[in-house]
Motif scaffolding. Structure first.
Motif, mmCIF file in Angstrom:
data_model
loop_
_atom_site.group_PDB
_atom_site.id
_atom_site.type_symbol
_atom_site.label_atom_id
_atom_site.label_comp_id
_atom_site.label_asym_id
_atom_site.label_seq_id
_atom_site.Cartn_x
_atom_site.Cartn_y
_atom_site.Cartn_z
ATOM 1 N N GLN A 1 -38.126 -5.396 -2.931
ATOM 2 C CA GLN A 1 -38.615 -6.663 -3.478
ATOM 3 C C GLN A 1 -39.857 -6.442 -4.339
ATOM 4 N N GLN B 1 -40.261 -7.234 -8.338
ATOM 5 C CA GLN B 1 -41.343 -8.062 -8.874
ATOM 6 C C GLN B 1 -42.127 -7.306 -9.940
ATOM 7 N N THR B 2 -42.332 -6.016 -9.707
ATOM 8 C CA THR B 2 -43.029 -5.188 -10.699
ATOM 9 C C THR B 2 -42.229 -5.112 -11.983
ATOM 10 N N GLU C 1 -39.979 -7.266 -13.099
ATOM 11 C CA GLU C 1 -40.016 -8.575 -13.752
ATOM 12 C C GLU C 1 -41.312 -8.774 -14.520
ATOM 13 N N ALA C 2 -42.424 -8.393 -13.896
ATOM 14 C CA ALA C 2 -43.733 -8.567 -14.536
ATOM 15 C C ALA C 2 -43.862 -7.672 -15.764
#
Length: 470
Positions: free
Chosen positions: A18, A22-23, A25-26
């Motif tokens: 997860q 998230q990394t 996506e950022a």
């Protein structure tokens, strides 16, 4: 206790996955933001198109483009920038072509044509002859020498309009342009006129490469493209009067090969420097327009991939290399030379991405790879969904990166919306004003995002990379 440990491991693994997601996506969000708010691709294309112009292989403008792009890459502070010498053909168009349809002695209608790349010239006074219209080589063969000798063959097979994939429509009729002269010469034709590869009706002839194969010089016949409007006109006139004649004059010439260059720059990887990720487009273009869509867009988007990585202070694990290939349009010498040297050096190209389908809105990618690697990229598809990038399919990659193919690496092609591409392809309206700044920048960001993911995760471990196959 063993069950508890397994549960803890599973929880930690899920948390880790997860966090990685998230990394990613950022990072991808930052890439798009930087390209859309602080991009440089449009500025580069402006100069390449408006200050240099069409960049036919072997031309002065092609030399200027090599110098300009090398200087711009050097400004980015890459690990290394260099030129790779490659011998390329030098074909020149000469004075503007001229043609007309003659329905009676002294009754003529001027039409729009252009010589096909690689064609010979007509005699100095031009060629005038009766016309035979065909849709394909089978029809030509059925007519035979008796009906073709001494005449001009008119290939009038249009691109298939009901195919949504316009490159499929192009592929379905481009053989008449490429080999039309060879086939017509077998039956004694004195010239060839080919309907332009264009889905719309307009007055712009579209050039492109053609071949004589090993046909002796004294058997070669001149070959030209006619605009789609004028192809319709010629076809209509032939239906009314089969004795309609066609006249055309062109002054093109094939000269000796000259030296040119692929322009190359790279950021050295800090963990796996021997694993190479290549991104590129072709620096040469045809000479009727300024080559903004084909392939100035791909050139500047590829340069922008490395610039964005530098601007965002990304430290790639693998070596990221941009290659601006020379001579894709009429020989593919640059792509072949790059692959040959890579093989000779034992370089390990795990992934190569090409942009050569115009600077329109990106839709996704096509991938040339095995199933294991394709499944890997499908898992990344949700990361592109916020940017309306949905097309992830197996298919072709790009002509220049194609020679890098091995059994285990991944080749990919950026796939923009193609519905308007062939309105401009190889024609005089392939110009800077036809490129939308935002669409160009979206394409550059999309390419950078995919390069980032391959740099971060490599290719699928089930299909571990190898060197180029023999």
């Amino acid at each position: 206790m063993r069950l508890i440990r397994a549960q803890i491991f599973l929880v930690l693994l899920l948390v880790s996955l997860q966090a990685k997601a998230q990394t990613d996506e950022a990072t991808i969000r930052n890439i798009y933001t930087a390209s859309l708010t602080n991009g440089n691709s449009y500025e580069w294309l402006d100069y390449l198109s408006n200050q240099i112009g069409g960049r036919l292989s072997g031309s002065y403008n092609a030399e200027r483009a090599v110098k300009y792009t090398k200087e711009e890459l050097e400004k980015l502070g890459l690990t290394k920038v260099w030129l790779q010498p490659v011998m390329v053909p030098k074909w020149v168009r000469g004075a503007k072509e001229y043609a007309y349809i003659e329905t009676a002695e002294g009754t003529t209608t001027t039409v729009n044509i252009c010589a096909l790349g690689g064609s010979i010239a007509t005699p100095s006074l031009g060629v005038k002859a009766s016309v035979i219209e065909v849709q394909n080589f089978e029809e030509l063969a059925a007519l035979g020498t008796e009906n073709v000798k001494g005449k001009i063959v008119f290939y009038n097979r249009p691109m298939q309009a009901d195919l949504i994939q316009t490159f499929q429509a192009y592929g379905g009729c481009v053989n008449q342009r490429y080999k039309g002269a060879v086939e017509a010469a077998k039956y004694g034709a004195v010239g060839v006129i080919v309907r332009s590869m264009n889905l719309r009706l307009d007055d712009l002839p579209h050039t492109g490469s053609m071949t004589y194969d090993d046909l002796p010089n004294d058997k070669r016949i001149p070959s030209a493209a006619i605009s789609t409007n004028d192809a319709e006109l010629l076809s209509s006139m032939l239906k009314l009067d089969t004795d309609t004649k066609f006249y055309f004059r062109q002054h093109c010439k094939q000269l000796k090969d000259v030296q040119s260059y692929n322009v190359i720059g790279e950021i050295k990887g800090n963990e796996f420097p021997d694993e190479i990720i290549t991104v590129g487009g072709h620096l040469d273009s045809w000479d009727l327009g300024d080559g903004s869509h084909d392939d100035g867009a791909g050139v500047v988007q590829s340069m922008e991939v490395l610039r964005l990585m530098k601007v965002l202070n990304m430290k790639p694990k693998r070596t990221i290399r941009v290659v601006l290939f020379m001579n894709e349009e009429n020989g593919l010498r640059g792509g072949k030379k790059y692959a040959a040297e890579a093989k000779a050096k034992g370089e390990n190209h795990i992934f190569a991405l090409e942009s050569d389908a115009g600077g329109f809105t990106p839709r996704g990618f096509s991938f040339d790879c095995n199933d294991a690697n394709f499944n890997q990229v499908l898992a990344w598809k949700p990361l592109f969904k916020p940017y309306l990038i949905h097309y992830f399919e197996k298919g072709g990659s790009g002509a220049d990166v194609g020679p890098l193919k091995s059994n285990t690496n991944v080749l990919a092609g950026l796939r923009p919306d193609s519905q308007r591409y062939f309105d401009h392809h190889h024609a005089s309206n392939d110009t800077f004003d036809a490129v939308n700044k935002r669409e160009l920048e979206l394409g550059a960001a999309t390419m950078t995002a995919l390069v980032y993911l391959y740099d971060t995760y490599g290719v699928n471990p089930i299909a571990s990379p190898t060197k180029l196959k023999d």
